[in-house]
Write an enzyme that holds these catalytic residues in place. Sequence first.
Site, mmCIF file in Angstrom:
data_model
loop_
_atom_site.group_PDB
_atom_site.id
_atom_site.type_symbol
_atom_site.label_atom_id
_atom_site.label_comp_id
_atom_site.label_asym_id
_atom_site.label_seq_id
_atom_site.Cartn_x
_atom_site.Cartn_y
_atom_site.Cartn_z
ATOM 1 N N LYS A 146 0.846 -1.181 0.000
ATOM 2 C CA LYS A 146 0.000 0.000 0.000
ATOM 3 C C LYS A 146 0.890 1.243 0.000
ATOM 4 O O LYS A 146 1.774 1.378 0.859
ATOM 5 C CB LYS A 146 -0.909 0.002 1.226
ATOM 6 C CG LYS A 146 -1.943 -1.118 1.239
ATOM 7 C CD LYS A 146 -2.960 -0.957 0.128
ATOM 8 C CE LYS A 146 -4.097 -1.966 0.259
ATOM 9 N NZ LYS A 146 -5.153 -1.759 -0.759
ATOM 10 N N ASP A 171 -0.187 -0.651 -4.670
ATOM 11 C CA ASP A 171 -1.576 -0.211 -4.713
ATOM 12 C C ASP A 171 -1.663 1.188 -4.117
ATOM 13 O O ASP A 171 -1.449 1.374 -2.919
ATOM 14 C CB ASP A 171 -2.460 -1.179 -3.933
ATOM 15 C CG ASP A 171 -3.939 -0.823 -4.028
ATOM 16 O OD1 ASP A 171 -4.280 0.116 -4.766
ATOM 17 O OD2 ASP A 171 -4.749 -1.503 -3.364
ATOM 18 N N GLU A 197 -1.610 -0.556 -9.044
ATOM 19 C CA GLU A 197 -3.061 -0.615 -8.921
ATOM 20 C C GLU A 197 -3.630 0.772 -8.610
ATOM 21 O O GLU A 197 -3.160 1.451 -7.696
ATOM 22 C CB GLU A 197 -3.424 -1.610 -7.815
ATOM 23 C CG GLU A 197 -4.855 -2.072 -7.832
ATOM 24 C CD GLU A 197 -5.124 -3.123 -6.773
ATOM 25 O OE1 GLU A 197 -6.304 -3.314 -6.450
ATOM 26 O OE2 GLU A 197 -4.161 -3.737 -6.263
ATOM 27 N N ASP A 220 -9.020 -0.565 -10.053
ATOM 28 C CA ASP A 220 -9.741 -1.117 -8.912
ATOM 29 C C ASP A 220 -10.980 -0.269 -8.649
ATOM 30 O O ASP A 220 -12.075 -0.607 -9.079
ATOM 31 C CB ASP A 220 -8.848 -1.188 -7.678
ATOM 32 C CG ASP A 220 -9.562 -1.809 -6.471
ATOM 33 O OD1 ASP A 220 -10.730 -2.227 -6.605
ATOM 34 O OD2 ASP A 220 -8.953 -1.872 -5.387
ATOM 35 N N LYS A 242 -13.742 -7.529 -7.615
ATOM 36 C CA LYS A 242 -14.097 -7.884 -6.243
ATOM 37 C C LYS A 242 -15.601 -8.157 -6.188
ATOM 38 O O LYS A 242 -16.391 -7.406 -6.757
ATOM 39 C CB LYS A 242 -13.745 -6.752 -5.277
ATOM 40 C CG LYS A 242 -12.267 -6.451 -5.171
ATOM 41 C CD LYS A 242 -12.007 -5.257 -4.259
ATOM 42 C CE LYS A 242 -10.514 -4.938 -4.167
ATOM 43 N NZ LYS A 242 -10.264 -3.701 -3.392
ATOM 44 N N ASP A 292 -5.503 -11.729 -5.038
ATOM 45 C CA ASP A 292 -5.342 -11.000 -3.781
ATOM 46 C C ASP A 292 -6.520 -11.341 -2.881
ATOM 47 O O ASP A 292 -7.455 -10.557 -2.731
ATOM 48 C CB ASP A 292 -5.255 -9.491 -4.062
ATOM 49 C CG ASP A 292 -5.079 -8.676 -2.782
ATOM 50 O OD1 ASP A 292 -4.566 -9.228 -1.799
ATOM 51 O OD2 ASP A 292 -5.461 -7.492 -2.785
ATOM 52 N N ASP A 294 -6.186 -12.374 0.457
ATOM 53 C CA ASP A 294 -5.479 -12.598 1.725
ATOM 54 C C ASP A 294 -6.237 -12.065 2.929
ATOM 55 O O ASP A 294 -5.689 -12.009 4.037
ATOM 56 C CB ASP A 294 -4.087 -11.964 1.674
ATOM 57 C CG ASP A 294 -4.124 -10.441 1.589
ATOM 58 O OD1 ASP A 294 -5.191 -9.888 1.258
ATOM 59 O OD2 ASP A 294 -3.087 -9.804 1.841
#
Length: 323
Positions: A146, A171, A197, A220, A242, A292, A294
């Site tokens: 991040k 990201d 991202e 995203d 997502k 991703d 996690d």
Amino acid sequence: MTVQDERWPIAGAFKIARGAKTEAHVVVAEISEKGARGRGEAVPYARYGETVDGVLRQIEGVRTAMEAGVSREQLQGLLPAGAARNALDCALWDLEAKLAGEPAWRLAGRPRLDPVKTCYTISLGAPEEMAEAARAAARRPMLKLKIGGPGDLDRVAAVRGAAPKTRLVVDANEALSFSDLERLAPEFARLDVKLIEQPLKAGEDEALEGFESPVMLCADESLHTRAELDACARRYGCVNIKLDKAGGLTEALALADAARARGLEIMAGCMVATSLAMAPAMIMAQGAAFVDLDGPLLLARDRTPGLTFIGSLIEPPTPALWG
């Protein structure tokens, strides 16, 4: 139908450019029929104007229709894309699988469900803090960092030094300007970053059209459903799908197929949540270039039964969990 909200503590804090949180506040919908039970978990996300109370109200607003036997296809027109539809859509998939005695992946027309390897997220922090976290996770095959502010290059360089062999994704969560991206992308390429991202704000990313980034760019926040796909295809080489954004597995699978038809790579993404939210995304993650999922690894504890993680490898869910 029953619906409730749950709080799951995060191990430490999860920090991104927009802020930090210490727990995952999720909504779980459960639909029962003929002795079978289907469950779905979703994460209301403030960035998209959602609240837990608002999502609970959305779900309660369609209770009569749901209990009358709405299909997944009909559900798509009852609720907009978002967390409420995701919880119900995934519960219906789970219920269908239980009633049919068939795994959800087979109902989705997939030949099998293989394990996948997930990224592991390093929260935003000082370079030395991120390097320490990366060093502890250096044996994982891919780390997702991040970023989002002054010192981003130092952050990525520090992580690369601490984890010289792992694949890196960064990201920005919309925190960069176009001039930031122009400056940082060549440096990130030098550090062997594989993906950047959402560098720019959603709705303000037209500048990416015609920009030849030395590192592949991934949408995203700019991508929720197939409605945004054409614009994203002009600006990005990859899209993060997502279930909470798409409004469930039904739209997510259609979105993935449509994205691939446009030559886009797929990232199978998640919000921070338990294994119940990750399990349906495993179907969408099959064949994805980046995974991703996690979320459970970032929690202080996961639900039981949960997914089995062997390092960064995620085994397919058991029917007791979902699907």
